[in-house]
Design a protein around this motif. Structure first.
Motif, mmCIF file in Angstrom:
data_model
loop_
_atom_site.group_PDB
_atom_site.id
_atom_site.type_symbol
_atom_site.label_atom_id
_atom_site.label_comp_id
_atom_site.label_asym_id
_atom_site.label_seq_id
_atom_site.Cartn_x
_atom_site.Cartn_y
_atom_site.Cartn_z
ATOM 1 N N PHE A 46 -5.764 11.130 -13.641
ATOM 2 C CA PHE A 46 -6.163 11.165 -12.537
ATOM 3 C C PHE A 46 -8.064 10.753 -12.951
ATOM 4 C CE2 PHE A 46 -8.136 11.444 -8.628
ATOM 5 C CZ PHE A 46 -7.272 11.115 -8.194
ATOM 6 N N ASP A 47 -7.911 9.072 -12.297
ATOM 7 C CA ASP A 47 -9.548 8.616 -12.437
ATOM 8 C C ASP A 47 -10.041 8.608 -10.730
ATOM 9 O OD1 ASP A 47 -11.908 6.717 -12.272
ATOM 10 O OD2 ASP A 47 -10.936 5.357 -13.364
ATOM 11 N N PRO A 48 -11.106 8.873 -10.654
ATOM 12 C CA PRO A 48 -11.291 8.546 -9.413
ATOM 13 C C PRO A 48 -12.002 7.529 -8.967
ATOM 14 C CG PRO A 48 -12.392 11.171 -10.333
ATOM 15 C CD PRO A 48 -11.697 10.009 -11.559
ATOM 16 N N HIS A 49 -12.925 6.713 -9.702
ATOM 17 C CA HIS A 49 -12.827 5.915 -9.485
ATOM 18 C C HIS A 49 -11.854 4.407 -8.842
ATOM 19 C CE1 HIS A 49 -16.712 5.735 -11.882
ATOM 20 N NE2 HIS A 49 -16.995 6.941 -10.784
ATOM 21 N N VAL A 50 -10.657 4.377 -9.516
ATOM 22 C CA VAL A 50 -9.441 3.610 -9.236
ATOM 23 C C VAL A 50 -8.353 4.433 -8.075
ATOM 24 C CG1 VAL A 50 -7.237 2.610 -10.645
ATOM 25 C CG2 VAL A 50 -9.583 2.962 -11.395
ATOM 26 N N ASP A 51 -8.202 5.880 -8.411
ATOM 27 C CA ASP A 51 -6.738 6.574 -8.365
ATOM 28 C C ASP A 51 -6.813 6.762 -6.387
ATOM 29 O OD1 ASP A 51 -5.270 5.823 -10.474
ATOM 30 O OD2 ASP A 51 -6.165 7.989 -11.241
ATOM 31 N N ILE A 52 -8.505 7.020 -6.086
ATOM 32 C CA ILE A 52 -9.277 7.388 -4.946
ATOM 33 C C ILE A 52 -8.290 6.412 -4.155
ATOM 34 C CG2 ILE A 52 -10.481 8.124 -2.929
ATOM 35 C CD1 ILE A 52 -11.231 10.346 -5.086
ATOM 36 N N PRO A 53 -9.148 5.562 -4.433
ATOM 37 C CA PRO A 53 -9.335 4.099 -3.923
ATOM 38 C C PRO A 53 -8.030 3.841 -3.768
ATOM 39 C CG PRO A 53 -10.876 3.074 -5.130
ATOM 40 C CD PRO A 53 -10.222 4.632 -5.202
ATOM 41 N N ARG A 54 -6.533 3.590 -4.808
ATOM 42 C CA ARG A 54 -4.847 3.514 -4.577
ATOM 43 C C ARG A 54 -4.831 4.238 -3.723
ATOM 44 N NH1 ARG A 54 -3.926 4.727 -10.076
ATOM 45 N NH2 ARG A 54 -4.450 1.993 -10.433
ATOM 46 N N LEU A 55 -5.143 5.703 -3.209
ATOM 47 C CA LEU A 55 -3.916 6.703 -2.661
ATOM 48 C C LEU A 55 -4.378 6.163 -0.987
ATOM 49 C CD1 LEU A 55 -2.560 9.472 -2.474
ATOM 50 C CD2 LEU A 55 -4.497 10.557 -3.066
ATOM 51 N N ALA A 56 -6.037 6.125 -1.122
ATOM 52 C CA ALA A 56 -6.325 5.473 0.277
ATOM 53 C C ALA A 56 -5.851 4.499 0.860
ATOM 54 C CB ALA A 56 -8.195 5.607 0.445
ATOM 55 N N HIS A 57 -6.127 3.505 -0.090
ATOM 56 C CA HIS A 57 -4.799 2.245 0.869
ATOM 57 C C HIS A 57 -2.481 2.723 0.572
ATOM 58 C CE1 HIS A 57 -7.659 -0.337 -1.307
ATOM 59 N NE2 HIS A 57 -7.245 -1.230 0.026
ATOM 60 N N ASN A 58 -2.304 3.954 -0.279
ATOM 61 C CA ASN A 58 -1.041 4.186 0.084
ATOM 62 C C ASN A 58 -0.809 5.363 0.634
ATOM 63 O OD1 ASN A 58 -0.491 1.679 -1.263
ATOM 64 N ND2 ASN A 58 -1.299 2.605 -2.961
ATOM 65 N N LEU A 59 -1.461 5.887 1.160
ATOM 66 C CA LEU A 59 -1.057 7.433 2.215
ATOM 67 C C LEU A 59 -0.112 6.558 3.385
ATOM 68 C CD1 LEU A 59 -4.460 9.019 2.395
ATOM 69 C CD2 LEU A 59 -2.297 10.081 1.190
ATOM 70 N N PRO A 60 1.013 6.978 3.270
ATOM 71 C CA PRO A 60 2.305 7.143 4.055
ATOM 72 C C PRO A 60 2.017 7.434 5.968
ATOM 73 C CG PRO A 60 2.976 9.204 3.263
ATOM 74 C CD PRO A 60 1.782 8.273 2.505
ATOM 75 N N SER A 71 -11.017 9.239 3.025
ATOM 76 C CA SER A 71 -11.694 10.623 3.541
ATOM 77 C C SER A 71 -9.964 11.260 3.295
ATOM 78 C CB SER A 71 -12.231 10.485 4.982
ATOM 79 O OG SER A 71 -12.188 11.925 4.967
ATOM 80 N N ALA A 72 -9.159 10.868 3.691
ATOM 81 C CA ALA A 72 -7.744 12.022 3.948
ATOM 82 C C ALA A 72 -7.657 11.775 2.016
ATOM 83 C CB ALA A 72 -6.948 10.989 4.212
ATOM 84 N N ALA A 73 -8.201 10.626 1.424
ATOM 85 C CA ALA A 73 -6.873 10.143 -0.202
ATOM 86 C C ALA A 73 -8.613 11.328 -1.035
ATOM 87 C CB ALA A 73 -7.577 9.033 -0.253
ATOM 88 N N SER A 74 -9.552 10.985 -0.642
ATOM 89 C CA SER A 74 -11.026 11.784 -1.101
ATOM 90 C C SER A 74 -10.649 13.601 -0.992
ATOM 91 C CB SER A 74 -12.342 11.421 -0.906
ATOM 92 O OG SER A 74 -11.770 12.108 0.430
ATOM 93 N N LYS A 75 -10.173 14.019 0.130
ATOM 94 C CA LYS A 75 -9.585 15.481 0.786
ATOM 95 C C LYS A 75 -8.794 16.433 -0.244
ATOM 96 C CE LYS A 75 -12.532 15.385 5.011
ATOM 97 N NZ LYS A 75 -12.641 14.733 5.687
ATOM 98 N N ILE A 76 -7.644 15.046 -0.202
ATOM 99 C CA ILE A 76 -6.696 15.255 -0.889
ATOM 100 C C ILE A 76 -6.664 15.704 -2.686
ATOM 101 C CG2 ILE A 76 -4.223 14.539 -1.386
ATOM 102 C CD1 ILE A 76 -3.725 13.340 1.074
ATOM 103 N N ALA A 77 -7.230 15.004 -2.736
ATOM 104 C CA ALA A 77 -7.293 14.764 -4.420
ATOM 105 C C ALA A 77 -8.336 15.989 -5.069
ATOM 106 C CB ALA A 77 -8.104 13.755 -5.005
ATOM 107 N N ILE A 78 -9.388 16.218 -3.920
ATOM 108 C CA ILE A 78 -10.148 17.087 -4.873
ATOM 109 C C ILE A 78 -9.804 18.626 -4.923
ATOM 110 C CG2 ILE A 78 -11.237 17.809 -2.490
ATOM 111 C CD1 ILE A 78 -14.122 18.090 -3.344
ATOM 112 N N PHE A 79 -8.461 18.643 -3.545
ATOM 113 C CA PHE A 79 -7.985 20.098 -3.759
ATOM 114 C C PHE A 79 -6.910 19.841 -4.849
ATOM 115 C CE2 PHE A 79 -10.174 19.824 -0.078
ATOM 116 C CZ PHE A 79 -11.178 21.287 0.229
#
Length: 197
Positions: A46-60, A71-79
């Motif tokens: 998991f690379d935060p620089h790549v994977d958080i932006p990817r998650l941020a674009h793809n959350l359903p 915001s949602a992606a980073s909060k999901i990822a940190i936990f």
């Protein structure tokens, strides 16, 4: 304390999203978000620089404007990944990060302070991450931060947060340090906005 350690269900997602005030502008596909949480947790790398932006674009989502949900992606990822160096993308933390960057770099003018972390593709999470990581290194040199951090570690390891927070294998010290910084930067953002504290 939210840590995604077991199976994530619809109800877990509902409580998580509402407790972090992520339900104001969008109706989430909670089953899809649960799947995204589980996939984030299960990822071998998991690379935060790549994977958080990817998650941020793809959350359903079910309804709402399709946008970047950093915001949602980073909060999901940190936990979901407390062992990884993740910082929460938050409006107030971004304001504090911009101010810290301004002071550190000698930049001037309110236009700079008002700029968001963005680029032609949308949010610039890597730029925000770099400022937060620099802030964490700076805070490590300050006695008040060191004392607060040491006290939190002691309290959590002695059971103040339950078994999950007491176990450094599940909740590493650097996770607690990053959450302390997150809280500090939110307070700084409130002060910068002139909000009553």
């Amino acid at each position: 304390m939210w840590l995604f350690l077991g199976q994530v269900e619809d109800q877990d997602v509902r409580l998580f999203l509402s407790s972090f005030q992520l339900t104001r502008f969008v109706a989430w596909d909670r089953v899809g978000v649960a799947g995204a949480i589980m996939a984030t947790r299960a990822a071998a790398m998991f690379d935060p620089h790549v994977d958080i932006p990817r998650l941020a674009h793809n959350l359903p989502i079910l309804r709402g404007r399709r946008r970047e949900y950093s915001s949602a992606a980073s909060k999901i990822a940190i936990f979901a990944r407390p062992q990884d160096p993740i910082y929460i993308w938050d409006r107030l933390a971004r304001k504090a990060a911009r101010h810290r960057d301004w002071v550190r770099g000698g930049r001037t003018g309110p236009k700079y302070l008002g700029r968001n972390y963005g680029n032609e593709d949308g949010h610039d999470y890597p730029a925000f991450w770099r400022v937060c990581d620099a802030a964490r290194r700076e805070e490590r040199e300050k006695a008040d931060f060191q004392q607060a951090y040491a006290r939190l570690i002691l309290d959590f390891r002695n059971g103040a947060g339950g078994d999950v927070m007491a176990d450094p294998a599940t909740t590493p010290d650097h996770f607690i340090e990053r959450r302390l910084l997150d809280k500090l930067m939110v307070w700084e953002g409130m002060l910068l906005e002139g909000q009553p504290i």
